[in-house]
Scaffold this motif. Structure first.
Motif, PDB file in Angstrom:
ATOM      1  N   LEU A  88       0.834  -1.192   0.000  1.00  0.00           N
ATOM      2  CA  LEU A  88       0.000   0.000   0.000  1.00  0.00           C
ATOM      3  C   LEU A  88       0.871   1.244   0.000  1.00  0.00           C
ATOM      4  O   LEU A  88       1.674   1.444   0.920  1.00  0.00           O
ATOM      5  N   ALA A  89       0.707   2.076  -1.035  1.00  0.00           N
ATOM      6  CA  ALA A  89       1.307   3.407  -1.036  1.00  0.00           C
ATOM      7  C   ALA A  89       0.257   4.357  -0.490  1.00  0.00           C
ATOM      8  O   ALA A  89      -0.808   4.525  -1.092  1.00  0.00           O
ATOM      9  N   MET A  90       0.533   4.962   0.648  1.00  0.00           N
ATOM     10  CA  MET A  90      -0.479   5.730   1.359  1.00  0.00           C
ATOM     11  C   MET A  90      -0.671   7.129   0.773  1.00  0.00           C
ATOM     12  O   MET A  90       0.272   7.736   0.265  1.00  0.00           O
ATOM     13  N   GLN A  91      -1.888   7.624   0.884  1.00  0.00           N
ATOM     14  CA  GLN A  91      -2.175   8.982   0.442  1.00  0.00           C
ATOM     15  C   GLN A  91      -1.430   9.995   1.305  1.00  0.00           C
ATOM     16  O   GLN A  91      -0.920  10.992   0.798  1.00  0.00           O
ATOM     17  N   TYR A  92      -1.368   9.716   2.607  1.00  0.00           N
ATOM     18  CA  TYR A  92      -0.684  10.614   3.535  1.00  0.00           C
ATOM     19  C   TYR A  92       0.358   9.813   4.325  1.00  0.00           C
ATOM     20  O   TYR A  92       0.084   9.347   5.429  1.00  0.00           O
ATOM     21  N   PRO A  93       1.557   9.610   3.763  1.00  0.00           N
ATOM     22  CA  PRO A  93       2.601   8.845   4.458  1.00  0.00           C
ATOM     23  C   PRO A  93       2.954   9.482   5.803  1.00  0.00           C
ATOM     24  O   PRO A  93       3.082  10.709   5.896  1.00  0.00           O
ATOM     25  N   VAL A  94       3.112   8.666   6.827  1.00  0.00           N
ATOM     26  CA  VAL A  94       3.340   9.181   8.174  1.00  0.00           C
ATOM     27  C   VAL A  94       4.839   9.359   8.445  1.00  0.00           C
ATOM     28  O   VAL A  94       5.680   8.677   7.857  1.00  0.00           O
ATOM     29  N   GLU A  95       5.140  10.292   9.338  1.00  0.00           N
ATOM     30  CA  GLU A  95       6.516  10.515   9.755  1.00  0.00           C
ATOM     31  C   GLU A  95       6.928   9.461  10.778  1.00  0.00           C
ATOM     32  O   GLU A  95       6.122   9.038  11.605  1.00  0.00           O
ATOM     33  N   VAL A  96       8.186   9.027  10.696  1.00  0.00           N
ATOM     34  CA  VAL A  96       8.737   8.064  11.658  1.00  0.00           C
ATOM     35  C   VAL A  96      10.038   8.658  12.207  1.00  0.00           C
ATOM     36  O   VAL A  96      11.133   8.325  11.738  1.00  0.00           O
ATOM     37  N   PRO A  97       9.939   9.549  13.189  1.00  0.00           N
ATOM     38  CA  PRO A  97      11.142  10.193  13.738  1.00  0.00           C
ATOM     39  C   PRO A  97      12.108   9.166  14.327  1.00  0.00           C
ATOM     40  O   PRO A  97      11.687   8.180  14.947  1.00  0.00           O
ATOM     41  N   GLY A  98      13.395   9.395  14.105  1.00  0.00           N
ATOM     42  CA  GLY A  98      14.413   8.530  14.683  1.00  0.00           C
ATOM     43  C   GLY A  98      14.739   7.291  13.881  1.00  0.00           C
ATOM     44  O   GLY A  98      15.634   6.527  14.253  1.00  0.00           O
ATOM     45  N   VAL A  99      14.031   7.075  12.762  1.00  0.00           N
ATOM     46  CA  VAL A  99      14.299   5.911  11.901  1.00  0.00           C
ATOM     47  C   VAL A  99      14.721   6.423  10.522  1.00  0.00           C
ATOM     48  O   VAL A  99      13.953   7.116   9.853  1.00  0.00           O
ATOM     49  N   SER A 100      15.925   6.090  10.117  1.00  0.00           N
ATOM     50  CA  SER A 100      16.416   6.571   8.831  1.00  0.00           C
ATOM     51  C   SER A 100      15.773   5.792   7.690  1.00  0.00           C
ATOM     52  O   SER A 100      15.327   4.649   7.859  1.00  0.00           O
ATOM     53  N   VAL A 101      15.745   6.420   6.536  1.00  0.00           N
ATOM     54  CA  VAL A 101      15.193   5.776   5.349  1.00  0.00           C
ATOM     55  C   VAL A 101      15.924   4.464   5.049  1.00  0.00           C
ATOM     56  O   VAL A 101      15.307   3.437   4.756  1.00  0.00           O
ATOM     57  N   SER A 102      17.252   4.492   5.130  1.00  0.00           N
ATOM     58  CA  SER A 102      18.025   3.288   4.808  1.00  0.00           C
ATOM     59  C   SER A 102      17.721   2.152   5.774  1.00  0.00           C
ATOM     60  O   SER A 102      17.554   0.993   5.350  1.00  0.00           O
TER      61      SER A 102
END
Length: 253
Positions: A88-102
């Motif tokens: 699922l690609a979300m309409q409003y992706p949520v922020e995940v502070p403290g977790v890097s993309v990689s």
């Protein structure tokens, strides 16, 4: 091979006045190699369909079935659905502070595949995916969606799609908030995924502009929690010209 079958799906949500039915009998089959576009006015239940397939706890399934290659999707937890091949690609992706993309991408890939990807090849794959989506390699060091522009959030979703390689991608208004350059970049990413063998796409959108870059095999008009009409890509052009009044009036008449 992939085949997502939705049959007579009914879904409710809890409100202050009690349960409210949002989906009122949705039937839809997405075979591998097919792209289905769902179009409809605000509040018609399009996003509810996406989140119900993915397993969002806010939505209660009251009837019907959803299967992926014959497997009962509705009996699976959210993570099991992802491992089965749903994305699922979300309409409003949520922020995940403290977790890097990689770290996020590698953890997700490990969870879905059951083993960690080899670091050397994985770094190359990630950098290649980011480059194709016009994202700098340093993007991987940023916290997930924190401070991202709308375009960066949506391009990050498509990077996930490319790297996680599901069977069926449900894209919930992936085009919302994108300028024309970002729209083209995101569409190219979706088309790369579609070109892989045995993939299906369910694309939810308000507008025809993304369908100029991602050509659907089928278009479905979604009104009042169900499919009001289905057709080919020419149906999207009719909706662009005439809007949804014909279908909305039929429901309220």
């Amino acid at each position: 091979m992939s085949k997502l079958e939705i049959n007579d799906l009914h879904v409710t949500v809890d409100t202050e006045d009690g349960p409210k039915e949002i989906l009122k009998g949705v039937t839809l089959t997405i075979n591998d190699g097919e792209t289905h576009a769902i179009m409809g006015p605000n509040g018609s239940g399009k996003s509810t369909l996406a989140y119900s397939i993915a397993g969002h706890p806010k939505y209660t399934i009251t009837g019907g079935t959803v299967t992926l290659d014959g497997q009962d999707v509705l009996s699976l937890s959210v993570d099991e659905r992802a491992r089965a091949g749903l994305f699922l690609a979300m309409q409003y992706p949520v922020e995940v502070p403290g977790v890097s993309v990689s770290n996020f991408l590698r953890t997700a890939k490990t969870a879905i595949d059951g083993e960690a990807p080899k670091l050397r090849t994985w770094v190359k794959d990630v950098n290649a995916a980011l480059e194709q989506l016009n994202l700098d390699p340093s993007f991987g060091t940023r916290n997930v969606n924190e401070g991202f522009s709308g375009g960066e959030k949506k391009r990050h979703e498509i990077a996930q799609l490319e790297l996680l390689d599901p069977k069926v991608a449900v894209l919930d208004e992936t085009d919302s908030g994108l300028d024309i350059d970002a729209l083209k970049t995101v569409s190219e990413g979706v088309n790369r995924f579609r070109a892989r063998e045995g993939k299906g796409v369910l694309l939810i959108t308000h507008y025809t502009r993304i369908l100029r870059y991602i050509e659907p095999d089928f278009v479905h008009v979604f009104v009042d929690g169900k499919v009001a009409e289905s057709g080919g890509k020419e149906l999207a052009d009719q909706l662009e010209a005439n809007g949804y009044d014909k279908y909305v009036n039929a429901v309220t008449a």
